[in-house]
Scaffold this motif. Structure first.
Motif, PDB file in Angstrom:
ATOM      1  N   HIS A 224      42.366  38.902  45.927  1.00 28.66           N
ATOM      2  CA  HIS A 224      40.901  38.953  45.862  1.00 28.66           C
ATOM      3  C   HIS A 224      40.474  39.804  44.686  1.00 28.66           C
ATOM      4  O   HIS A 224      41.278  40.560  44.128  1.00 28.66           O
ATOM      5  N   ASP A 226      37.413  42.790  43.896  1.00 30.94           N
ATOM      6  CA  ASP A 226      36.472  43.633  44.643  1.00 30.94           C
ATOM      7  C   ASP A 226      35.057  43.320  44.144  1.00 30.94           C
ATOM      8  O   ASP A 226      34.819  43.262  42.936  1.00 30.94           O
ATOM      9  N   ASN A 265      39.878  50.080  39.761  1.00 34.62           N
ATOM     10  CA  ASN A 265      39.667  48.632  39.562  1.00 34.62           C
ATOM     11  C   ASN A 265      38.288  48.375  39.001  1.00 34.62           C
ATOM     12  O   ASN A 265      37.303  48.931  39.500  1.00 34.62           O
ATOM     13  N   HIS A 283      43.782  41.272  42.721  1.00 31.39           N
ATOM     14  CA  HIS A 283      44.882  42.094  43.205  1.00 31.39           C
ATOM     15  C   HIS A 283      45.188  41.747  44.654  1.00 31.39           C
ATOM     16  O   HIS A 283      44.401  41.035  45.308  1.00 31.39           O
ATOM     17  N   PHE A 299      34.644  52.192  47.300  1.00 32.02           N
ATOM     18  CA  PHE A 299      34.030  51.076  46.582  1.00 32.02           C
ATOM     19  C   PHE A 299      32.613  51.482  46.203  1.00 32.02           C
ATOM     20  O   PHE A 299      31.754  51.640  47.081  1.00 32.02           O
TER      21      PHE A 299
END
Ligand SMILES: C=C1C[C@]23C[C@@]1(O)CC[C@H]2[C@@]12CC[C@H](O)[C@@](C)(C(=O)O1)[C@H]2[C@@H]3C(=O)O
Ligand SMILES: O=C(O)CCC(=O)C(=O)O
Ligand SMILES: [Fe+2]
Length: 350
Positions: A224, A226, A265, A283, A299
């Motif tokens: 996926h 993010d 990320n 990832h 996140f």
């Protein structure tokens, strides 16, 4: 505990392939003077090449990281009914199911909404975060620290995410300096903390996927990207995280030497803000270890009503915008209901 039916185990079985190690750049957030300018340029290069880098010099106290990780490990060691008391999708405790689109993994996790002041609200007040009893040997750890520790940890890691975004703006030559940072620093930023536990791989030979599923590895967290702006990850060093390189090949993320680094990320939203210059990195986590992997990921997302579009400074010289403007709420509403591997940005491409 992760309990999978036989058919489910087959769904997550993977071939026993160990991909080569990724060449992950290290960026020092504590660099000053000319070294800071060099760090900004290296950070931009890493976000263009992989959408992923290792972060050193972040200044988060090792004791806080260790305490949060230990409290998380104690939580996952609790009896299943105690963990289930915090159950709830998408926020709270869950095992094996990720999202609502049917994705499965060899994983149990806590997913929490976090605010800049560090509070950790759960979906409903009837879903308390149970106490994770402190280890008998730890005299300094309070006996019910999980919620407080994760709140404190997420506030610290948000500070790190904001500092990275500031260095990024410098490296990109984007003004004002807080063009990116402000989205994650705001009180109404839609940010989350996820604590993942991947138990050791089960013995697949005994009635498991070894014979029928044909693989010796298991999907822990399927491939996926993010959705947010930036993700800041920390793990206990057990292997499993893999990134997809620009040619589509998988590469494993080597653990850092001293165990003190974070991994960062680029998320879908940062890909949009940079008009596709930065890669939202695909990832996954593959489980093939006798060690439990525990990871904690912050996140950093924008406020729900924030209008998202490429930064004007990155559209210089009449450059064409690759994405139409949308709000974060719109993105989440349309994109976060499907499968992990879905391309969630394509519907916003011009
Ligand atoms: C299948 C899904 C789970 C997810 C929301 C989504 O619809 C697609 C993205 C997934 C993801 C990946 C990054 C984070 O772990 C996460 C919390 C997020 O914001 O997007 C998860 C979502 C989830 O687990 O609910
Ligand atoms: O657990 C990990 O190491 C990565 C998990 C992940 O990618 C996620 O939670 O979005
Ligand atoms: Fe992820």
């Amino acid at each position: 505990m992760v309990v999978l039916a036989k058919g489910e185990l087959e769904q997550i079985a993977l071939p026993a392939v160990q991909p080569p190690a990724a060449d992950v750049r290290a960026i020092d957030l504590s660099a000053t003077g000319p070294a800071r300018a060099a760090a900004g340029r290296a950070l931009v290069a890493a976000c263009e090449e992989h959408g992923f880098f290792r972060l050193t010099g972040h200044g988060v106290a090792p004791g806080l990281v260790r305490a949060a990780e230990a409290a998380a490990a104690r939580f996952f060691a609790l009896p299943q009914p105690d963990k289930e008391a915090a159950a709830g999708l998408p926020l709270g405790y869950a095992s094996k199911r990720i999202g609502s689109g049917g994705d499965l993994g060899w994983i149990e996790y806590l997913l929490l909404s976090v605010t800049p002041s560090g509070a950790v609200p759960l979906a409903s007040s009837s879903s308390p975060l149970p106490c994770a009893p402190a280890a008998a040997t730890s005299a300094t750890t309070p006996s019910c620290p999980l919620r407080e520790l994760l709140g404190e940890y997420s506030a610290e890691v948000r500070r790190v995410a904001c500092a990275v975004l500031e260095l990024m703006a410098e490296g990109l030559g984007v003004a004002p300096a807080d063009a990116l940072t402000r989205l994650v620093a705001r009180e109404d930023s839609d940010s989350m903390l996820r604590v993942n536990h991947y138990p050791p791989r089960p013995e697949l030979g005994v009635g498991g996927g070894g014979g029928s599923g044909g693989g010796q590895n298991l999907t822990g967290f399927g491939e996926h990207t993010d959705p947010q702006i930036i993700s800041v990850l920390r793990s206990n060093g057990a292997p499993g995280l893999e990134i997809s390189l620009s040619d589509g090949a998988w590469a494993s993320v080597p653990h850092d030497g001293d165990g003190d680094s974070f991994f960062v990320n680029v998320g879908d939203t940062l890909q949009v803000l940079t008009n596709g210059r930065f890669r939202s990195v695909k990832h996954r986590v593959v489980v093939n270890s006798e060690r439990s992997r525990v990871s904690m990921i912050f996140f950093g997302g924008p406020p729900p009503g924030e209008r998202l579009a490429p930064l004007p400074a990155l559209l210089a010289d009449g450059g064409r915008s690759r994405y139409r403007e949308f709000t974060w709420k719109e993105y989440k509403g349309s994109g976060c209901r499907g499968r992990l591997a879905d391309d969630r940005l394509c519907r916003f491409e011009n």
